[in-house]
Design a protein around this motif. Structure first.
Motif, PDB file in Angstrom:
ATOM      1  N   ALA A  31       0.849  -1.191   0.000  1.00 47.61           N
ATOM      2  CA  ALA A  31       0.000   0.000   0.000  1.00 47.61           C
ATOM      3  C   ALA A  31       0.885   1.241   0.000  1.00 47.61           C
ATOM      4  N   MET A  32       0.653   2.126  -0.968  1.00 46.24           N
ATOM      5  CA  MET A  32       1.404   3.376  -1.036  1.00 46.24           C
ATOM      6  C   MET A  32       0.567   4.403  -1.781  1.00 46.24           C
ATOM      7  N   TYR A  33       0.963   5.633  -1.631  1.00 47.76           N
ATOM      8  CA  TYR A  33       0.256   6.704  -2.314  1.00 47.76           C
ATOM      9  C   TYR A  33       0.369   6.539  -3.822  1.00 47.76           C
ATOM     10  N   VAL A  34      -0.661   6.995  -4.542  1.00 44.58           N
ATOM     11  CA  VAL A  34      -0.668   6.869  -5.998  1.00 44.58           C
ATOM     12  C   VAL A  34       0.484   7.647  -6.612  1.00 44.58           C
ATOM     13  N   TYR A  35       0.791   8.838  -6.086  1.00 46.92           N
ATOM     14  CA  TYR A  35       1.871   9.630  -6.677  1.00 46.92           C
ATOM     15  C   TYR A  35       3.208   8.888  -6.583  1.00 46.92           C
ATOM     16  N   VAL A  36       3.403   8.099  -5.528  1.00 45.19           N
ATOM     17  CA  VAL A  36       4.639   7.330  -5.389  1.00 45.19           C
ATOM     18  C   VAL A  36       4.687   6.232  -6.445  1.00 45.19           C
ATOM     19  N   ARG A  37       3.551   5.596  -6.713  1.00 45.27           N
ATOM     20  CA  ARG A  37       3.505   4.541  -7.735  1.00 45.27           C
ATOM     21  C   ARG A  37       3.796   5.122  -9.115  1.00 45.27           C
ATOM     22  N   VAL A  38       3.237   6.314  -9.400  1.00 38.74           N
ATOM     23  CA  VAL A  38       3.502   6.975 -10.686  1.00 38.74           C
ATOM     24  C   VAL A  38       4.980   7.351 -10.767  1.00 38.74           C
ATOM     25  N   ALA A  39       5.513   7.948  -9.711  1.00 33.78           N
ATOM     26  CA  ALA A  39       6.933   8.333  -9.696  1.00 33.78           C
ATOM     27  C   ALA A  39       7.820   7.106  -9.856  1.00 33.78           C
ATOM     28  N   LEU A  68      10.010  15.352 -20.494  1.00 35.87           N
ATOM     29  CA  LEU A  68       8.822  14.592 -20.131  1.00 35.87           C
ATOM     30  C   LEU A  68       7.589  15.293 -20.684  1.00 35.87           C
ATOM     31  N   PRO A  69       6.525  14.543 -20.928  1.00 38.12           N
ATOM     32  CA  PRO A  69       5.279  15.199 -21.330  1.00 38.12           C
ATOM     33  C   PRO A  69       4.841  16.182 -20.237  1.00 38.12           C
ATOM     34  N   GLY A  70       4.003  17.131 -20.609  1.00 37.96           N
ATOM     35  CA  GLY A  70       3.488  18.092 -19.641  1.00 37.96           C
ATOM     36  C   GLY A  70       2.686  17.397 -18.547  1.00 37.96           C
ATOM     37  N   GLU A  71       2.469  18.106 -17.451  1.00 40.47           N
ATOM     38  CA  GLU A  71       1.765  17.515 -16.311  1.00 40.47           C
ATOM     39  C   GLU A  71       0.371  17.026 -16.688  1.00 40.47           C
ATOM     40  N   ARG A  72      -0.342  17.793 -17.490  1.00 41.40           N
ATOM     41  CA  ARG A  72      -1.696  17.375 -17.899  1.00 41.40           C
ATOM     42  C   ARG A  72      -1.646  16.114 -18.767  1.00 41.40           C
ATOM     43  N   ASP A  73      -0.655  16.055 -19.650  1.00 40.37           N
ATOM     44  CA  ASP A  73      -0.513  14.867 -20.504  1.00 40.37           C
ATOM     45  C   ASP A  73      -0.135  13.641 -19.682  1.00 40.37           C
ATOM     46  N   LEU A  74       0.753  13.817 -18.708  1.00 37.60           N
ATOM     47  CA  LEU A  74       1.113  12.699 -17.835  1.00 37.60           C
ATOM     48  C   LEU A  74      -0.098  12.238 -17.017  1.00 37.60           C
ATOM     49  N   ALA A  75      -0.888  13.198 -16.544  1.00 35.05           N
ATOM     50  CA  ALA A  75      -2.084  12.848 -15.780  1.00 35.05           C
ATOM     51  C   ALA A  75      -3.032  12.015 -16.637  1.00 35.05           C
ATOM     52  N   ALA A  76      -3.200  12.401 -17.894  1.00 38.64           N
ATOM     53  CA  ALA A  76      -4.066  11.643 -18.797  1.00 38.64           C
ATOM     54  C   ALA A  76      -3.469  10.267 -19.099  1.00 38.64           C
ATOM     55  N   GLU A  77      -2.143  10.202 -19.318  1.00 35.93           N
ATOM     56  CA  GLU A  77      -1.476   8.934 -19.623  1.00 35.93           C
ATOM     57  C   GLU A  77      -1.606   7.939 -18.475  1.00 35.93           C
ATOM     58  N   TYR A  78      -1.473   8.427 -17.243  1.00 39.19           N
ATOM     59  CA  TYR A  78      -1.523   7.551 -16.081  1.00 39.19           C
ATOM     60  C   TYR A  78      -2.926   7.427 -15.487  1.00 39.19           C
ATOM     61  N   GLY A  79      -3.872   8.216 -15.973  1.00 40.97           N
ATOM     62  CA  GLY A  79      -5.243   8.143 -15.468  1.00 40.97           C
ATOM     63  C   GLY A  79      -5.370   8.633 -14.037  1.00 40.97           C
ATOM     64  N   VAL A  80      -4.619   9.685 -13.708  1.00 42.82           N
ATOM     65  CA  VAL A  80      -4.624  10.232 -12.352  1.00 42.82           C
ATOM     66  C   VAL A  80      -4.947  11.726 -12.414  1.00 42.82           C
ATOM     67  N   LEU A 140      -4.358  15.788 -11.831  1.00 41.02           N
ATOM     68  CA  LEU A 140      -3.236  16.686 -12.103  1.00 41.02           C
ATOM     69  C   LEU A 140      -2.357  16.865 -10.867  1.00 41.02           C
ATOM     70  N   GLY A 141      -2.963  16.997  -9.703  1.00 34.59           N
ATOM     71  CA  GLY A 141      -2.203  17.150  -8.466  1.00 34.59           C
ATOM     72  C   GLY A 141      -1.327  15.944  -8.171  1.00 34.59           C
ATOM     73  N   THR A 142      -1.815  14.759  -8.528  1.00 31.66           N
ATOM     74  CA  THR A 142      -1.043  13.535  -8.342  1.00 31.66           C
ATOM     75  C   THR A 142       0.204  13.566  -9.214  1.00 31.66           C
ATOM     76  N   THR A 143       0.033  14.009 -10.451  1.00 33.22           N
ATOM     77  CA  THR A 143       1.165  14.105 -11.374  1.00 33.22           C
ATOM     78  C   THR A 143       2.179  15.125 -10.864  1.00 33.22           C
ATOM     79  N   ARG A 144       1.695  16.250 -10.389  1.00 31.05           N
ATOM     80  CA  ARG A 144       2.599  17.285  -9.867  1.00 31.05           C
ATOM     81  C   ARG A 144       3.403  16.751  -8.693  1.00 31.05           C
ATOM     82  N   ARG A 145       2.751  16.018  -7.830  1.00 30.84           N
ATOM     83  CA  ARG A 145       3.443  15.454  -6.663  1.00 30.84           C
ATOM     84  C   ARG A 145       4.457  14.399  -7.093  1.00 30.84           C
TER      85      ARG A 145
END
Length: 107
Positions: free
Chosen positions: A29-37, A55-67, A69-74
């Motif tokens: 169990a871990m935070y989603v942002y850690v799994r993305v990172a 890297l792709p922009g934050e919005r594009d990464l959020a869409a790619e990972y299905g998370v 925007l704040g998760t991507t930023r973190r």
């Protein structure tokens, strides 16, 4: 990477050593942002994202990972803390080169 040639034609098939991101994958169990990172870090370690790659922009990464925007930023912040990426304001986030992570030395 595999190169196949047949009848005078060749094609390159790129196979990533990093499996696609799976938000429902079993594991600790871990935070989603850690799994993305961690996934992006694995892509860097596997050579899929080479030093200097933007890297792709934050919005594009959020869409790619299905998370969110704040998760991507973190996740990007976590990668910066690990020294794996460098963010240049108004330019983007890039995979760090070795010289980007070395402390300044007076020579």
């Amino acid at each position: 990477m595999h190169i196949y040639a047949a009848q005078g034609r060749s094609r390159v098939i790129s196979m990533s050593a990093v499996p696609p991101y799976d938000p429902d994958a079993p594991g600790p169990a871990m935070y989603v942002y850690v799994r993305v990172a961690d996934h992006i870090a694995a892509r860097i370690a596997a050579g899929e994202l080479v030093p200097g790659t933007r890297l792709p922009g934050e919005r594009d990464l959020a869409a790619e990972y299905g998370v969110a925007l704040g998760t991507t930023r973190r996740a990007i912040e976590d990668l910066r803390d690990r020294g794996l990426v460098v963010t240049l304001p108004a330019k983007g986030t890039y995979v760090a080169r070795p010289e980007d992570t070395l402390p300044n030395s007076s020579q």
